[in-house]
Design a protein around this motif. Structure first.
Motif, PDB file in Angstrom:
ATOM      1  N   GLU A  90       4.433   7.021   3.051  1.00 16.33           N
ATOM      2  CA  GLU A  90       4.793   5.825   3.493  1.00 16.33           C
ATOM      3  C   GLU A  90       4.313   4.602   2.809  1.00 16.33           C
ATOM      4  O   GLU A  90       3.603   4.691   1.654  1.00 16.33           O
ATOM      5  CB  GLU A  90       3.851   5.649   4.883  1.00 16.33           C
ATOM      6  N   LYS A 111       3.525   0.401   2.981  1.00 18.31           N
ATOM      7  CA  LYS A 111       3.430  -0.481   3.804  1.00 18.31           C
ATOM      8  C   LYS A 111       3.264  -1.917   3.033  1.00 18.31           C
ATOM      9  O   LYS A 111       2.627  -2.030   2.077  1.00 18.31           O
ATOM     10  CB  LYS A 111       1.945  -0.288   4.633  1.00 18.31           C
ATOM     11  N   TRP A 124      -3.668   7.027  -1.085  1.00 18.05           N
ATOM     12  CA  TRP A 124      -3.119   5.788  -1.049  1.00 18.05           C
ATOM     13  C   TRP A 124      -3.406   4.663  -2.033  1.00 18.05           C
ATOM     14  O   TRP A 124      -4.668   4.829  -2.569  1.00 18.05           O
ATOM     15  CB  TRP A 124      -3.423   5.004   0.255  1.00 18.05           C
ATOM     16  N   SER A 152       0.886  -1.257   0.079  1.00 17.31           N
ATOM     17  CA  SER A 152       0.077  -0.208  -0.165  1.00 17.31           C
ATOM     18  C   SER A 152       1.107   1.255  -0.167  1.00 17.31           C
ATOM     19  O   SER A 152       1.859   1.444   0.976  1.00 17.31           O
ATOM     20  CB  SER A 152      -1.024  -0.078   1.234  1.00 17.31           C
TER      21      SER A 152
END
Length: 199
Positions: A149, A151, A186, A138
């Protein structure tokens, strides 16, 4: 670090391996109905075939300056989809930064982020891929064009997972569009691994 610094500081290194690897970005939403295009790139003894959708033409009203900027931005982004070389990265980055600095409105309806350049995870011929599979990620694609970020949603093995995350950090996206401005969103992405038999 702004997008121009990110693009200009990246150095892409492709490692050829005995094993086949591919990075695929899966859209988190619908991209306008566009015809898929195919590009073939030869890297040493490997041939990489990828399919992509071009950045669309303006679909929303825009000022003459915004329309001209978007036309250039679209051309640079579509060149980046086809070539992915440093010269096209720089051209795209400069146009992207120009649009942000001049606060141009994006002449498109709402849409998810679109990957323009993706990299293959680095491996060496000695790497052992225990089984075919994929790492699910993700990825936070920020409004300024940078990646936030990343993940690991579903992994295979820690070294393979990290290789996927590192390769994804080399990616370049056109950010999501919300209310005619770039927005952070995202997006799902995968790295698929398979071993070639008989090599």
């Amino acid at each position: 670090m702004n997008i121009q610094e990110i693009f200009l500081s990246k150095r892409i290194v492709t490692n050829l391996a005995i094993y086949g690897l591919v990075v695929v970005a899966a859209g988190g939403g619908k991209v306008l109905c566009q015809e898929s295009k195919t590009v073939k790139k030869s890297t040493g003894s490997s041939l990489v075939i990828s399919t992509y959708k071009e950045i669309p033409e303006a679909t929303e009203p825009c000022t003459p300056l915004e329309c001209e900027w978007w036309k250039q931005m679209r051309e640079a982004g579509n060149d980046l989809l086809r070539k992915g070389d440093d010269k096209t990265k720089k051209k795209y980055a400069l146009l992207f930064v120009e649009g942000i600095e001049k606060a141009y409105r994006i002449p498109l309806a709402d849409r998810p982020p679109q990957p323009l350049v993706t990299q293959r995870p680095a491996t060496s011929p000695r790497d052992i891929i225990p089984k075919n599979g994929k790492v699910e990620l993700s990825v936070e694609v920020r409004a300024d064009g940078s990646l936030g970020e990343i993940k690991v949603v579903k992994g295979l093995r820690s070294d393979m997972d990290q290789s996927c995350v590192q390769s994804k950090r080399q990616s370049i996206y056109l950010p999501a569009v919300r209310d005619r401005v770039f927005a952070t969103e995202w997006q799902e992405a995968t790295c698929s691994f398979w071993s070639r038999r008989g090599v």
